[in-house]
Design an enzyme around this catalytic site. Structure first.
Site, PDB file in Angstrom:
ATOM      1  N   ARG A 258     -16.499  -3.774   1.747  1.00  0.00           N
ATOM      2  CA  ARG A 258     -17.721  -3.930   2.534  1.00  0.00           C
ATOM      3  C   ARG A 258     -17.647  -5.288   3.222  1.00  0.00           C
ATOM      4  O   ARG A 258     -17.879  -6.313   2.603  1.00  0.00           O
ATOM      5  CB  ARG A 258     -18.926  -3.863   1.579  1.00  0.00           C
ATOM      6  CG  ARG A 258     -20.270  -3.743   2.263  1.00  0.00           C
ATOM      7  CD  ARG A 258     -21.382  -3.981   1.258  1.00  0.00           C
ATOM      8  NE  ARG A 258     -21.500  -5.391   0.947  1.00  0.00           N
ATOM      9  CZ  ARG A 258     -21.824  -5.897  -0.226  1.00  0.00           C
ATOM     10  NH1 ARG A 258     -22.037  -5.117  -1.254  1.00  0.00           N
ATOM     11  NH2 ARG A 258     -21.913  -7.210  -0.398  1.00  0.00           N
ATOM     12  N   HIS A 262     -24.608  -6.323   1.721  1.00  0.00           N
ATOM     13  CA  HIS A 262     -25.039  -5.078   1.078  1.00  0.00           C
ATOM     14  C   HIS A 262     -26.116  -4.404   1.930  1.00  0.00           C
ATOM     15  O   HIS A 262     -26.060  -3.218   2.222  1.00  0.00           O
ATOM     16  CB  HIS A 262     -25.569  -5.373  -0.326  1.00  0.00           C
ATOM     17  CG  HIS A 262     -26.263  -4.215  -0.968  1.00  0.00           C
ATOM     18  ND1 HIS A 262     -25.592  -3.091  -1.374  1.00  0.00           N
ATOM     19  CD2 HIS A 262     -27.583  -3.987  -1.240  1.00  0.00           C
ATOM     20  CE1 HIS A 262     -26.469  -2.226  -1.883  1.00  0.00           C
ATOM     21  NE2 HIS A 262     -27.673  -2.747  -1.816  1.00  0.00           N
ATOM     22  N   TYR A 271     -22.040 -14.684  -3.736  1.00  0.00           N
ATOM     23  CA  TYR A 271     -21.271 -14.081  -4.829  1.00  0.00           C
ATOM     24  C   TYR A 271     -19.811 -13.767  -4.496  1.00  0.00           C
ATOM     25  O   TYR A 271     -19.102 -13.230  -5.316  1.00  0.00           O
ATOM     26  CB  TYR A 271     -21.976 -12.816  -5.349  1.00  0.00           C
ATOM     27  CG  TYR A 271     -22.328 -11.797  -4.281  1.00  0.00           C
ATOM     28  CD1 TYR A 271     -21.366 -10.899  -3.803  1.00  0.00           C
ATOM     29  CD2 TYR A 271     -23.616 -11.720  -3.747  1.00  0.00           C
ATOM     30  CE1 TYR A 271     -21.679  -9.965  -2.837  1.00  0.00           C
ATOM     31  CE2 TYR A 271     -23.929 -10.790  -2.778  1.00  0.00           C
ATOM     32  CZ  TYR A 271     -22.981  -9.913  -2.328  1.00  0.00           C
ATOM     33  OH  TYR A 271     -23.289  -8.995  -1.360  1.00  0.00           O
TER      34      TYR A 271
END
Lengths: 365, 326
Positions: A258, A262, A271
């Protein structure tokens, strides 16, 4: 391809093109025609335009939260393209390409992301379920659709999507177990994009691969490079043949990344590292298929700018249509709860209508 | 008419509906060769085969979810819960999926699901097998909720449930399975949802009772009658839709109401019914509405304690006298 012959524990994904778009298999024969591959490339390019424009509309305050697809276009376009009109699709949230290939219109998608649930009727598309935001709850539905297909004696299949994160849910396990025991024609595509929002896949499971989970259910499983359109297409075609012939379900783990957030409410910098993001950039599915086509001298990248301009105009036109769609009516709130309007809701609707009538008559302050 | 047990009435209606509509099928645990732990699917697999009487692995969310999927392909699933306490492991599929899918699909999906099973006290099955779950399904919009208290009602309401195009939670009672009465033989005998039954006429107090409590309310009414109090006993039969009109009509006459259910009193359906009565019929009331329900404790294992924590005949008797100021 014989899908049952693959080892789901094999960590090396099934792959045909390397990152530079060169064929890495020795005795490979191209099963798709050149024109089919060009079409697939154009579709991926189109989906990428839709995706980046959707993020812009959201940033402009013209759409609600949206889940970016950047970097995952190959597997979704391939998934949508292998289905026949009578086959079912049970979506998750991040496979725009598949919905588009199944016939969902951009206007409907934009309308949905502007809060119109009626858009999920997906009138132009046959046999597609709505977008499913809860995690894994759609997999039992897909298994049930498979049961229905089998019960009605149809030759159709059902294809569903889930992320790597969803494989930790009980629904995933229960549905795959049912599907295998009942031998239903279900193809489950795990989009392993390496993150469940912020949790990396190695913190979600101790399995070597996610495809390995197929072993415990007694169904074929295969790990494939989901950024390799051609490999993805072959694996999907093989899986669908297997399921359509009545052999039961298949689990596909498609490795991808990805590249975006998100959702439009997320910040991946918290993160994951920039190095990691840069590492995946050259493995991008659009660039990879383009390189393959250019090597073959069947694609001229200079033509892309004009193509993209046309796509963007078309996408914008459909967005404006969605934006000009009439505002919500009272029916949007009440009419779709039950197949008929129960007396309790009828009364509440009337109460609301009375309120609207009363406030409409008040002079503007 | 044939005299039938409550459980047999249910079994017969499922069989009749399966005969007349090939899209009706049953899924659940131990319903095939075993015929259901309480016998409600006895011999159905012999007649209809394994595809239409489908034994599932032990996974309630799994069969509710697959039932939803099958319904989308045009089937009419009856999802058999051995104990309705087990809905808790399927709550996401029931309340986030089945209840909402039609709405979130802009009305395109039709979900003719029946979720049925038994609940309640009566067998000393302990805390995780004796509960009453109706309030969960009356709180979250999307389900219709039926709670038959007699064999004949079980038959008539179940037929309506199976023919309904929406998710229906059909709540049977384990302690009523052995009760029997005359049930119409007509294979189209159906009781519409939202029509309460007046089980006993009376002028002094209205007792609204559900499921197992209907019988206890009738017993209490007999005792009250000996003391000169004539109680009207109303069984709503379905909680959603709720027949408020029949209750209000009764309360207009009696001016007093007791609402009794076996489920916990706290935040139970009785609170909703009492509120609706006060909102719409405050002018009729001569006394505050009294609610009766189980204590806010886990249902005990012991049959003695089980009965001690849910309303008994005496509790209903006392409550009726209380609202009559006697």
């Amino acid at each position: 391809m014989d899908i049952a012959a693959y080892d789901p524990l094999n960590e090396t994904p099934y792959q045909i093109l390397d990152a530079q778009g060169k064929v890495i298999l020795d005795h490979w024969e191209q099963s798709l025609s050149d024109s089919e591959l060009i079409e697939a490339f154009k579709n991926m390019l189109f989906v990428r335009q839709f995706d980046t424009m959707a993020i812009s509309y959201q940033r402009q305050g013209r759409m609600y939260t949206y889940p970016p697809n950047l970097g995952q276009e190959a597997l979704s376009v391939a998934s949508g393209s292998v289905l026949q009109k009578t086959d079912w699709m049970v979506p998750s949230v991040r496979e725009m390409g598949a919905w588009y290939m199944k016939g969902v219109s951009l206007k409907e998608l934009f309308l949905y992301y502007r809060g119109h649930e009626i858009a999920q009727r997906f009138e132009q598309a046959n046999r597609i379920m709505p977008i499913t935001v809860p995690i894994a709850s759609q997999i039992p539905h897909a298994a049930g659709v498979g049961y229905g297909i089998k019960f009605h004696g149809e030759k159709a299949v059902v294809l569903t999507f889930i992320g790597d994160g969803g494989t930790s849910e009980g629904d995933f396990h229960e549905a795959l177990n049912f599907a295998a025991v009942w031998k239903v024609p279900l193809i489950t595509v795990i989009q392993n994009n390496h993150y469940a929002i912020s949790l990396p896949v190695h913190k979600q499971t101790a399995s070597k691969t996610l495809a390995a989970k197929s072993l415990s259910y007694g169904m074929p499983g295969i790990r494939v490079d989901g950024n390799d359109y051609i490999a993805m297409h072959e694996v999907l075609s093989g899986s669908i043949d297997y399921a359509r012939q009545g052999n039961g379900p298949v689990l596909i783990e498609a490795l991808t990344y990805r590249r975006g957030a998100h959702t439009t409410s997320d910040d991946p910098k918290k993160y994951r590292t920039q190095e990691e993001e840069q590492e995946w950039e050259p493995k991008d599915p659009v660039n990879r298929l383009r390189s393959f086509l250019v090597h073959k001298n069947i694609w001229n990248p200079d033509e892309e700018a004009e193509l993209i301009e046309g796509y963007r105009k078309e996408i914008d036109t459909q967005f404006l249509e969605a934006e000009q769609y009439p505002p919500h009516s009272l029916d949007d709130v009440f009419a779709y709860m039950f197949s008929e309007l129960p007396p309790e809701l009828e009364a509440q609707k009337q109460e609301y209508q009375d309120y609207l009538n009363a406030t409409a008559q008040e002079p503007q302050k | 008419m044939s005299r039938k047990k409550y459980s047999v009435a249910i079994r017969d209606v499922i069989a009749e509906e399966m005969r007349s509509d090939p899209s009706v099928f049953v899924m659940g645990e131990d319903i095939g060769a075993l015929g259901g732990v309480f016998g409600c699917t006895r011999d159905l697999q012999k007649e209809f085969g394994k595809n239409r009487v489908r034994d599932t692995p032990i996974a309630e969310a799994g069969y509710v979810g697959t039932g939803i999927g099958a319904a989308l392909t045009g089937m009419r699933p009856i999802l058999d819960f051995m104990y309705l306490d087990f809905v808790y492991v399927a709550m996401d599929q029931l309340l986030n999926q089945a209840a909402k899918l039609r709405y979130m699909y802009g009305g395109r999906a039709t979900l003719p699901l029946v979720v049925r099973g038994q609940q309640g006290i009566g067998r000393g099955n302990a805390g995780t097998h004796s509960q009453s779950v109706e309030a969960f399904f009356t709180h979250i919009p999307g389900f219709k909720v039926a709670m038959p208290s007699t064999a004949s009602d079980a038959a008539g309401l179940l037929r309506t449930a199976i023919r309904d195009n929406n998710p229906v939670m059909f709540i049977e009672h384990k302690a009523l399975y052995a009760s029997s009465e005359e049930v119409p033989d007509d294979p189209n005998f159906a009781i519409p949802f939202g029509k309460a039954a007046v089980r006993r006429q009376g002028k002094d107090v209205t007792i609204i009772a559900t499921s197992l409590m209907v019988g206890r309310a009738l017993e209490a009414a007999e005792a009250l009658s000996k003391e000169g109090i004539e109680a009207e006993v109303i069984d709503p039969r379905t909680l959603l839709p709720l027949d408020l009109d029949t209750m209000l009509k009764s309360i207009e006459k009696t001016g007093r109401a007791v609402v009794v259910h076996e489920a916990h009193k706290n935040n139970g359906v009785g609170a909703e019914i009492a509120s609706q009565i006060m909102e719409a019929g405050f002018k009729f009331l001569d006394a505050p509405v009294v609610r009766l329900g189980a204590k806010a404790c886990t249902l005990p294992f012991s049959l003695v304690l089980e009965n001690a924590v849910v309303p008994g005949v005496d509790d209903i008797h006392e409550a009726a006298k209380q609202v009559c100021y006697k």
